[in-house]
Design an enzyme around this catalytic site. Structure first.
Site, PDB file in Angstrom:
ATOM      1  N   GLY A   1       2.454  21.077  35.400  1.00  0.00           N
ATOM      2  CA  GLY A   1       3.027  20.647  36.687  1.00  0.00           C
ATOM      3  C   GLY A   1       4.250  21.434  37.105  1.00  0.00           C
ATOM      4  O   GLY A   1       4.895  21.100  38.095  1.00  0.00           O
TER       5      GLY A   1
ATOM      6  N   GLY B   1      24.830  15.367  37.861  1.00  0.00           N
ATOM      7  CA  GLY B   1      24.012  15.684  36.691  1.00  0.00           C
ATOM      8  C   GLY B   1      24.744  16.487  35.628  1.00  0.00           C
ATOM      9  O   GLY B   1      25.920  16.255  35.335  1.00  0.00           O
ATOM     10  N   ILE B   2      24.031  17.476  35.082  1.00  0.00           N
ATOM     11  CA  ILE B   2      24.625  18.312  34.033  1.00  0.00           C
ATOM     12  C   ILE B   2      25.843  19.055  34.582  1.00  0.00           C
ATOM     13  O   ILE B   2      26.871  19.186  33.910  1.00  0.00           O
ATOM     14  CB  ILE B   2      23.572  19.304  33.486  1.00  0.00           C
TER      15      ILE B   2
ATOM     16  N   TYR C   1      15.097  17.588  27.837  1.00  0.00           N
ATOM     17  CA  TYR C   1      15.101  16.501  28.829  1.00  0.00           C
ATOM     18  C   TYR C   1      16.422  15.726  28.714  1.00  0.00           C
ATOM     19  O   TYR C   1      16.709  15.109  27.694  1.00  0.00           O
ATOM     20  CB  TYR C   1      13.878  15.597  28.624  1.00  0.00           C
TER      21      TYR C   1
ATOM     22  N   ASN D   1      24.284  26.677  37.454  1.00  0.00           N
ATOM     23  CA  ASN D   1      23.633  25.443  37.018  1.00  0.00           C
ATOM     24  C   ASN D   1      22.706  24.848  38.072  1.00  0.00           C
ATOM     25  O   ASN D   1      21.763  24.136  37.729  1.00  0.00           O
ATOM     26  CB  ASN D   1      24.731  24.428  36.642  1.00  0.00           C
TER      27      ASN D   1
ATOM     28  N   PRO E   1      18.554  23.509  28.118  1.00  0.00           N
ATOM     29  CA  PRO E   1      18.501  22.086  27.790  1.00  0.00           C
ATOM     30  C   PRO E   1      17.057  21.582  27.762  1.00  0.00           C
ATOM     31  O   PRO E   1      16.191  22.087  28.474  1.00  0.00           O
ATOM     32  CB  PRO E   1      19.246  21.410  28.948  1.00  0.00           C
TER      33      PRO E   1
ATOM     34  N   GLN F   1       5.408  24.009  31.178  1.00  0.00           N
ATOM     35  CA  GLN F   1       5.211  22.560  31.307  1.00  0.00           C
ATOM     36  C   GLN F   1       4.153  22.297  32.375  1.00  0.00           C
ATOM     37  O   GLN F   1       4.230  22.865  33.474  1.00  0.00           O
ATOM     38  CB  GLN F   1       6.533  21.873  31.689  1.00  0.00           C
TER      39      GLN F   1
ATOM     40  N   TYR G   1       8.859  26.062  38.346  1.00  0.00           N
ATOM     41  CA  TYR G   1      10.099  25.822  37.601  1.00  0.00           C
ATOM     42  C   TYR G   1      10.111  26.617  36.284  1.00  0.00           C
ATOM     43  O   TYR G   1      11.114  27.237  35.915  1.00  0.00           O
ATOM     44  CB  TYR G   1      10.208  24.321  37.327  1.00  0.00           C
TER      45      TYR G   1
HETATM   46  N1  CAA Z   1      -1.151  17.768  29.854  1.00  0.00           N
HETATM   47  C1  CAA Z   1      -2.481  17.757  30.093  1.00  0.00           C
HETATM   48  N2  CAA Z   1      -3.045  17.096  31.131  1.00  0.00           N
HETATM   49  C2  CAA Z   1      -2.207  16.445  31.943  1.00  0.00           C
HETATM   50  C3  CAA Z   1      -0.803  16.414  31.744  1.00  0.00           C
HETATM   51  C4  CAA Z   1      -0.306  17.114  30.634  1.00  0.00           C
HETATM   52  N3  CAA Z   1       1.024  17.146  30.359  1.00  0.00           N
HETATM   53  N4  CAA Z   1      -0.241  15.695  32.733  1.00  0.00           N
HETATM   54  C5  CAA Z   1      -1.256  15.270  33.523  1.00  0.00           C
HETATM   55  N5  CAA Z   1      -2.431  15.706  33.044  1.00  0.00           N
HETATM   56  C6  CAA Z   1      -3.788  15.498  33.595  1.00  0.00           C
HETATM   57  C7  CAA Z   1      -4.010  14.027  33.950  1.00  0.00           C
HETATM   58  O1  CAA Z   1      -4.458  13.322  32.815  1.00  0.00           O
HETATM   59  C8  CAA Z   1      -5.081  14.127  35.036  1.00  0.00           C
HETATM   60  O2  CAA Z   1      -6.305  14.360  34.424  1.00  0.00           O
HETATM   61  P1  CAA Z   1      -7.648  13.790  35.079  1.00  0.00           P
HETATM   62  O3  CAA Z   1      -7.694  14.371  36.460  1.00  0.00           O
HETATM   63  O4  CAA Z   1      -8.709  14.262  34.165  1.00  0.00           O
HETATM   64  O5  CAA Z   1      -7.462  12.315  35.092  1.00  0.00           O
HETATM   65  C9  CAA Z   1      -4.684  15.424  35.758  1.00  0.00           C
HETATM   66  O6  CAA Z   1      -3.867  16.174  34.844  1.00  0.00           O
HETATM   67  C10 CAA Z   1      -3.906  15.152  37.024  1.00  0.00           C
HETATM   68  O7  CAA Z   1      -2.806  14.289  36.683  1.00  0.00           O
HETATM   69  P2  CAA Z   1      -2.054  13.445  37.765  1.00  0.00           P
HETATM   70  O8  CAA Z   1      -3.029  12.654  38.593  1.00  0.00           O
HETATM   71  O9  CAA Z   1      -0.915  12.714  37.124  1.00  0.00           O
HETATM   72  O10 CAA Z   1      -1.520  14.619  38.711  1.00  0.00           O
HETATM   73  P3  CAA Z   1      -0.331  14.605  39.696  1.00  0.00           P
HETATM   74  O11 CAA Z   1      -0.495  15.799  40.542  1.00  0.00           O
HETATM   75  O12 CAA Z   1      -0.202  13.288  40.371  1.00  0.00           O
HETATM   76  O13 CAA Z   1       0.984  14.761  38.772  1.00  0.00           O
HETATM   77  C11 CAA Z   1       2.520  16.011  37.511  1.00  0.00           C
HETATM   78  C12 CAA Z   1       1.052  15.752  37.818  1.00  0.00           C
HETATM   79  C13 CAA Z   1       3.309  16.334  38.743  1.00  0.00           C
HETATM   80  C14 CAA Z   1       2.522  17.201  36.588  1.00  0.00           C
HETATM   81  C15 CAA Z   1       3.150  14.782  36.814  1.00  0.00           C
HETATM   82  O14 CAA Z   1       2.362  14.456  35.696  1.00  0.00           O
HETATM   83  C16 CAA Z   1       4.563  15.051  36.356  1.00  0.00           C
HETATM   84  O15 CAA Z   1       5.512  14.906  37.098  1.00  0.00           O
HETATM   85  N6  CAA Z   1       4.749  15.469  35.086  1.00  0.00           N
HETATM   86  C17 CAA Z   1       6.058  15.750  34.518  1.00  0.00           C
HETATM   87  C18 CAA Z   1       6.438  17.164  34.733  1.00  0.00           C
HETATM   88  C19 CAA Z   1       7.771  17.387  34.049  1.00  0.00           C
HETATM   89  O16 CAA Z   1       7.896  17.236  32.847  1.00  0.00           O
HETATM   90  N7  CAA Z   1       8.785  17.737  34.820  1.00  0.00           N
HETATM   91  C20 CAA Z   1      10.093  17.928  34.288  1.00  0.00           C
HETATM   92  C21 CAA Z   1      11.092  17.493  35.299  1.00  0.00           C
HETATM   93  S1  CAA Z   1      12.735  17.426  34.625  1.00  0.00           S
HETATM   94  C22 CAA Z   1      13.130  19.025  34.471  1.00  0.00           C
HETATM   95  O17 CAA Z   1      12.463  19.921  34.896  1.00  0.00           O
HETATM   96  C23 CAA Z   1      14.429  19.311  33.766  1.00  0.00           C
HETATM   97  C24 CAA Z   1      14.216  20.185  32.624  1.00  0.00           C
HETATM   98  O18 CAA Z   1      14.632  21.321  32.645  1.00  0.00           O
HETATM   99  C25 CAA Z   1      13.539  19.654  31.433  1.00  0.00           C
END
Ligand code: CAA
Length: 240
Positions: free
Chosen positions: A143, A13-14, A179, A82, A177, A141, A147
């Site tokens: 979820g 990765g990075i 995404y 990192n 960083p 963020q 983190y």
């Molecule tokens: N904002 C508002 N509501 C949201 C949302 C958001 N961003 N994401 C999901 N929801 C809502 C859904 O619409 C759903 O609503 P309902 O129950 O009313 O339908 C509810 O939340 C539950 O959603 P899910 O069924 O999708 O829930 P889940 O538990 O299966 O997954 C999650 C949720 C894990 C957060 C998934 O959406 C996810 O992985 N999101 C991305 C998180 C992210 O950006 N991670 C970054 C990883 S990379 C990194 O971290 C590197 C870096 O430094 C940038």
């Protein structure tokens, strides 16, 4: 003699891009990895960069790991913290392990590693510490309570350590960083990633090499007046 740089999570990765670009900039580079031995071997074969295996979330592992590196290669001049993991889920579903593992690997690792190198850097009057934070430590963020907390913690850690060591020729900075196109994004649902990409004014994900360029600059002599800062690199997704 060439300066010695250590990059945690330095084979993928990075971190991989950082290791390679530090080497290209003339440093001796050691890349630390934890789990993926096969990837580490392939990395060494391809790049000629030596790797060491230890767990940055564990203090004792860092102590013995850094001791072995210093014994063989000499003192560490540049430390890039990192290594990082995600265990994304909403808080109401998050178990203690998902919380704890992310805090230990992404934040406590900064203590575990800096603690091993800081006295030697202070004695020698030179050091560069670069901590990889994240856009999600700046803005939060959905979820990612674990983190986001860890990565926000990295920013506070960076600012405090910078102040403590400013008179000793040591700079401590963070890069945040956005995404970036790496394996870490494989766990983000495709639809969610598409939505996130739409929020990036540049209209694309970042490249690991773009982050590595900034780290190489912060490691350089020319960056001597920059300390305690956060370099935000997210394609305009979040403006601080
Ligand atoms: N904002 C508002 N509501 C949201 C949302 C958001 N961003 N994401 C999901 N929801 C809502 C859904 O619409 C759903 O609503 P309902 O129950 O009313 O339908 C509810 O939340 C539950 O959603 P899910 O069924 O999708 O829930 P889940 O538990 O299966 O997954 C999650 C949720 C894990 C957060 C998934 O959406 C996810 O992985 N999101 C991305 C998180 C992210 O950006 N991670 C970054 C990883 S990379 C990194 O971290 C590197 C870096 O430094 C940038």
């Amino acid at each position: 003699m060439k300066r010695l740089a250590l990059v945690t999570g330095g084979t993928r990765g990075i971190g991989r891009a950082i290791s390679i670009q530090l080497k290209q900039a003339g440093y001796t580079v050691i890349a630390v990895y934890n789990n993926d031995e096969k990837a580490a071997q392939a990395f060494t074969k391809e790049t000629g960069i030596q790797t060491y295996q230890f767990d940055v979330s564990d203090y004792k592992s860092c102590e013995s790991g850094v001791e072995a590196i210093v014994k063989k290669h000499g003192p560490i001049d540049i430390l890039v913290n990192n290594a990082g993991i995600t265990r994304d889920t909403v808080l109401q579903k998050m178990n203690y392990e998902q919380w704890f593992d992310v805090i230990q690997t992404n934040l406590t690792s900064c203590f575990n590693m800096c603690r091993q190198v800081i006295s030697s850097m202070r004695e020698r009057g030179f050091g560069r510490i670069i901590n990889i934070s994240s856009i999600n430590g700046q803005k939060g963020q959905f979820g990612q309570t674990n983190y986001a907390a860890a990565k926000a913690g990295v920013l506070g850690f960076t600012k405090a350590l910078a102040q403590e060591n400013a008179t000793k020729g040591i700079t401590v900075n963070a890069v945040a960083p956005g995404y970036i196109q790496t394996d870490m994004l494989k766990n983000v649902p495709e639809q969610v990633l598409a939505q996130i990409t739409q929020q990036i004014p540049l209209g694309r994900l970042g490249k690991p090499e773009e982050i590595a360029d900034a780290v190489v600059f912060l490691a350089s002599e020319n960056a001597a007046f920059i300390t305690g800062s956060t370099l935000t690199m997210n394609g305009g997704q979040y403006l601080v």
